[in-house]
Design an enzyme around this catalytic site. Structure first.
Site, short mmCIF file in Angstrom:
data_model
loop_
_atom_site.label_atom_id
_atom_site.label_comp_id
_atom_site.label_asym_id
_atom_site.label_seq_id
_atom_site.Cartn_x
_atom_site.Cartn_y
_atom_site.Cartn_z
N VAL A 40 39.11 -1.96 -15.87
CA VAL A 40 38.63 -2.82 -14.79
C VAL A 40 37.11 -2.76 -14.79
CG1 VAL A 40 38.63 -3.27 -12.31
CG2 VAL A 40 40.69 -2.37 -13.42
N CYS A 41 36.47 -3.92 -14.87
CA CYS A 41 35.02 -4.04 -14.77
C CYS A 41 34.34 -3.17 -15.84
CB CYS A 41 34.58 -3.68 -13.36
SG CYS A 41 32.90 -4.22 -12.93
#
Length: 322
Positions: A102-103
């Site tokens: 994530v990210c």
């Protein structure tokens, strides 16, 4: 049940961790059963991040039995992951475990080498650094997530939800994923990519250069017919000399600089006014609404209508106080 293990490192971004927890935990089969078992693991029992100290029950051995491993992002300035963490991720990858970041969690996967030779994405503001640091990775800065099959990466935290819904749909079908999307109060698919969230500043004007007055004049006259010949004449140069000097001082061609300035003007007008798309196309200097829509989608990643719906400045509600 499908085991989803979220790897929590020091300086974890809380939302990056919580978003996949909720997306998978809220998922239900048509008969009401839970298809996923979600848990957290860490290198040590306590993980610290800004303002929080988390107690984590499972250690890195949880990665050995996971079906899916999620790696959230970490705060800026975090140190490199430990060798134990990287080795655990490499073992999981060799075992065929599905791994997703994530990210800026993509940097952890990059450090482990599991992204080598693959396409990947991360938050747009960190994409260039990911590409610089891990040259064997093909970084795609304009997408919400990338699915390589076993290895997935997502852009910002909200794009992590898009990626999780994509995995749920891949595992269990569209109907189950649609229910999870409703529980997350978001669409199952969002139009466009993260290019629409990038802040497209005005094209850089090289301060002190002999082109600075010309570039200011161009921005003041974007609605007009600005040909290469007109710009060269305004600068007092031949077209060939002007094109060469322009590239030397701005790093791009006169046409590309002009188109970027016109798209940025259109973004501003879409965000802050009520004019129709056709009128905005004229105000920004595009020859036709069709040309405007095609160029806007190419640069921003979505349509002018969708951009306005997402980013239009809202007037504050009137106060009810006397």
């Amino acid at each position: 049940m499908h085991s989803v293990v979220i790897l929590v490192l020091d300086d974890v971004v809380p939302f990056d961790m919580a978003a996949p927890m909720q997306a998978f935990d809220w998922t239900r089969l048509p008969d009401g059963r839970r298809p996923y078992r979600v848990s957290l693991c860490a290198e040590s029992p306590e993980v610290c991040t800004e303002g929080l100290a988390l107690r984590i029950e499972r250690g890195l051995e949880a990665l050995e039995t996971a079906d899916t491993v999620i790696v959230p992002g970490r705060s800026e300035g975090s140190g490199p992951p430990s060798g134990r963490v990287l080795d655990a991720l490499r073992r999981a990858a060799r075992a065929g475990t599905r791994i997703a970041s994530v990210c800026v969690g993509a940097f952890v996967l990059g450090e482990a080498g599991v992204l080598d030779g693959l396409r990947a994405t991360t938050h747009w503001i960190a994409a260039a650094e990911l590409a610089r640091r891990y040259p064997l990775v093909e970084v795609l800065p304009d997408v919400l997530y990338v699915d390589n099959g076993q290895i997935l990466t997502s852009a910002g935290a909200a794009a992590g939800l898009d990626m999780c819904l994509h995995m749920i749909r891949r595992d269990l079908g569209s109907a189950v994923a649609a229910h999870s999307a409703r529980m997350c109060v978001m669409p199952l698919e969002r139009e466009g990519g993260q290019a629409q969230f990038v802040v497209h500043e005005h094209p850089p004007v090289p301060r002190g250069s002999d082109l600075e007055p010309l570039l200011g004049w161009i921005e003041d006259n974007l609605a007009g017919e600005l040909t290469l010949g007109a710009m060269a004449a305004r600068s007092g140069m031949s077209e060939r000399t002007f094109s060469r000097r322009f590239r030397e001082q701005t790093g791009t061609t006169p046409l590309q600089w002009l188109l970027r300035a016109r798209v940025r003007r259109a973004q501003y007008l879409l965000e802050n006014g009520d004019d129709s798309v056709e009128r905005i196309a004229r105000q920004a200097g595009f020859g036709s609404p069709t040309a405007f829509r095609e160029r806007f989608r190419r640069v921003v990643g979505t349509t002018p209508y969708s951009y306005r719906a997402a980013f239009r400045a809202k007037s504050p509600a009137p106060s009810r106080l006397p």
